[in-house]
Design an enzyme around this catalytic site. Sequence first.
Site, PDB file in Angstrom:
ATOM      1  NE  ARG A 194      -4.316  -1.347   0.143  1.00  0.00           N
ATOM      2  CZ  ARG A 194      -4.518  -2.389  -0.615  1.00  0.00           C
ATOM      3  NH1 ARG A 194      -3.571  -2.791  -1.450  1.00  0.00           N
ATOM      4  NH2 ARG A 194      -5.662  -3.062  -0.569  1.00  0.00           N
TER       5      ARG A 194
ATOM      6  CG  HIS B 204      -3.334   0.000  -6.916  1.00  0.00           C
ATOM      7  ND1 HIS B 204      -3.690   0.580  -5.731  1.00  0.00           N
ATOM      8  CD2 HIS B 204      -3.223  -1.335  -6.647  1.00  0.00           C
ATOM      9  CE1 HIS B 204      -3.807  -0.335  -4.788  1.00  0.00           C
ATOM     10  NE2 HIS B 204      -3.518  -1.517  -5.323  1.00  0.00           N
TER      11      HIS B 204
ATOM     12  CD  GLU C 251      -2.982   3.845  -5.167  1.00  0.00           C
ATOM     13  OE1 GLU C 251      -4.038   3.227  -5.444  1.00  0.00           O
ATOM     14  OE2 GLU C 251      -1.963   3.273  -4.751  1.00  0.00           O
TER      15      GLU C 251
END
Length: 325
Positions: free
Chosen positions: A236, A284, A265
Amino acid sequence: MTMRILVYRPLNEDQLARLERDFHVDYLPETSAEDPAFLDALANAHGLVGASLPITPALLDRAPHLEAIASISVGYDNYPVDELTRRGILLCNTPDVLTETTADTGFLLIMCAARRAIELAGMVQRGEWRESIGKELFGTDVHGKTLGMVGFGRIGAAIARRGALGFGMRVLYSNASPKPELEAELGARHRELDDLLAEADIVCVTVPLNADTQHLIGAREFALMKPSAIFVNVARGKVVDETALIEALRAGRPHAAGLDVFEREPLPETSPLPHMPNVVALPHIGSATHETRTAMADRAVANILAALSGERPPSPVNELELKGS
């Protein structure tokens, strides 16, 4: 009264049909916590199926009938687990089904950062490849190097397995309980975090995000790494102090980074990371394949169907007394 399930991520027709056999489904695949339609559906929901949207105690206050949540993810940092348990709400996730795909992404980042693949591919795309590259554009070997895994769960072990068995890498691991089976299989050796950072040629982070791991890797930790080290994060974004990472990369320690996750993000337009030649930045995509995302949604559907039927779901996160247990 028919129980209701609020779905706030895309599902395919078969998955929706499985839910609709026994439950009323409110399907809002493109929504937000401020969407009136989402809040209206939440007020009547007995189950939730989704991901990425943080479920806060304030939202739980607006869901008096809620019994279970099936997250389409392995990580559950978007959910207040203790609060859910206190309220008697079951939380489920989707481990196992994304392990190998995410490990593929982790090793992709290792390879691309080490061999400067994105940087050099860009040179070709721009028509700048006019002669054999010189040593100033050489990459570094991956085979035979020391891989340091910060976190050694399912995904960490899968990345290490690729390194040890496929590339002859020496494997170190930290921040995990002893793993004698993996030590025997891969020749992996446990190290304290500081020792691992100093010894590894490639540092790969796979720990879950929690209070203990937030900003686990910061300026102090980057200073311990070799100047030639490659840093990879598929955990993360908030596990890493991003400001410290940018400063460390500019200072040349570590030498390069491969990143699939970020503190914010999508990345802000002001972030220098995508523009740094020694950074491989992905949006991601750890589990983003057709096969794996379908399998994750299948697991989430199985979880919510079992939970609302009083049966033990395949992948519970918190422990509650279940009618069928």
